[in-house]
Design a protein around this motif. Structure first.
Motif, short mmCIF file in Angstrom:
data_model
loop_
_atom_site.label_atom_id
_atom_site.label_comp_id
_atom_site.label_asym_id
_atom_site.label_seq_id
_atom_site.Cartn_x
_atom_site.Cartn_y
_atom_site.Cartn_z
N VAL A 44 0.73 -1.27 0.33
CA VAL A 44 -0.27 -0.36 -0.19
C VAL A 44 0.93 1.59 0.05
O VAL A 44 0.84 2.56 -0.67
CB VAL A 44 -1.27 -0.24 1.46
CG1 VAL A 44 -1.96 2.02 1.91
CG2 VAL A 44 -2.60 -0.89 0.93
N ASN A 45 2.19 1.00 0.98
CA ASN A 45 3.32 2.29 1.19
C ASN A 45 3.43 2.20 -0.52
O ASN A 45 3.86 3.77 -0.94
CB ASN A 45 3.75 2.14 2.16
CG ASN A 45 3.68 1.90 3.06
OD1 ASN A 45 2.44 2.83 3.75
ND2 ASN A 45 3.70 1.46 4.68
N VAL A 58 1.53 4.05 -2.64
CA VAL A 58 1.08 5.55 -1.80
C VAL A 58 1.76 6.43 -2.96
O VAL A 58 1.62 8.28 -3.66
CB VAL A 58 0.76 6.30 -0.95
CG1 VAL A 58 0.70 7.50 -0.18
CG2 VAL A 58 -0.20 5.18 -0.48
N ALA A 69 1.28 9.07 -5.67
CA ALA A 69 2.37 11.08 -5.22
C ALA A 69 3.23 11.45 -6.12
O ALA A 69 2.96 12.42 -6.88
CB ALA A 69 3.32 10.85 -3.89
#
Length: 303
Positions: free
Chosen positions: A5-6, A9, A13
């Motif tokens: 998940v990180n 993200v 970004a």
């Protein structure tokens, strides 16, 4: 699972910053979002050469008589709104050089003119083959004295004026005294005795001597008739001829303007506006001659 998940993200970004922040894209990749301007094309070598033609260095006598159009031009007659279009490649007559333009005229039609820009003709190309006329004023003028002083050069000494020729004695006498044109023996040469010099006084015209009055002598009728006949024969009177006279006579003497005359009378056949008529003539006789013929009724002269 948390690590995945990180990672997602961080990737999202980075994509958002790359897509929506142009400066960030330029810093990260060196590619700008603004398209680069097109490279400037190299100038036309021929135009660069023609642009260096200094038209002011040429005299009007060196301008070409005819030029060829590179682009269509319009010409018209003075006072007319109708215009005629000359196609590119047409050779025209150069009338004169105007400010930044040429006044042209179709060959053979001098009354039709138009204006065209210089670079729309081969005017400059023709000047390239002509050497500009050299300036003659700077080379022919001699330096003035002030120029010579500025250059520390001695100025040319002015040529001394030629001395005036002295008047000759004969010329001076001719100017001082009028020439003597008096002929020898002229009364003007006599010396005056009193008063002003008579030689300087204008001569008075001689007065004509008065005519001696003719002494009146009464004539007989036959003498008067003879004198009248001689006058008619000599043509003194043309109103009638000798054969036209039907009666000859004399009359009492008459005095006119202080002179006394013998008088003769004739009757003759003359022509009037009414036809043939019997007319009278009167003769004034003095000194044995007829001095005048008149019409006794009207007093007018007979020609």
């Amino acid at each position: 699972m948390k690590a995945l998940v990180n990672l997602i993200v961080v990737a999202a970004a980075g994509f958002l910053g790359y897509a929506f922040e142009p400066n960030l894209r330029l810093e990260l990749t060196g590619i700008s979002h603004v398209p680069a301007p097109p490279k400037a094309k190299a100038g036309n070598p021929e135009e660069q050469i023609l642009s260096k033609v200094n038209i002011g260095a040429y005299s009007p006598e060196q301008y070409p008589k005819e030029v060829t159009l590179k682009k269509p031009a319009q010409v018209s007659a003075p006072g007319s709104e109708a215009k005629m279009t000359l196609e590119a490649g047409t050779k025209v007559t150069l009338v004169k050089l105007d400010t930044g333009a040429l006044v042209i005229s179709p060959i053979g039609i001098p009354n039709v003119t138009g204006t065209v820009e210089i670079h729309h003709t081969d005017f400059r190309e023709q000047l390239l083959a002509v050497v500009p006329a050299p300036a003659t004023t700077a080379t022919t003028e001699k330096p003035k004295p002030m120029d010579a002083m500025a250059k520390n050069e001695p100025a040319e000494a002015a040529e001394p004026a030629a001395p005036a020729e002295p008047a000759k004695p004969a010329d001076a006498m001719a100017k001082a005294e009028p020439a003597d044109t008096t002929a020898p023996g002229d009364p003007a040469m006599k010396e005056p005795t009193e008063g002003a010099n008579p030689a300087l006084a204008p001569e008075k015209p001689a007065e004509p001597a008065p005519a001696a009055p003719t002494e009146f002598a009464a004539l007989a009728q036959d003498e008067i008739v003879k004198i009248m006949q001689e006058s008619i024969k000599s043509g003194q009177v043309k109103s009638f001829k000798l054969e036209d006279v039907s009666e000859w006579t004399s009359a009492e003497p008459e005095e006119l303007n202080g002179v006394k005359y013998n008088i003769g009378m004739v009757t003759y056949t003359g022509t009037t506006f009414m036809g043939k008529s019997q007319l009278k003539g009167k003769a004034f006789i003095s000194g044995g001659k007829v001095t005048n013929w008149i019409n006794p009724k009207s007093g007018t002269d007979l020609k």
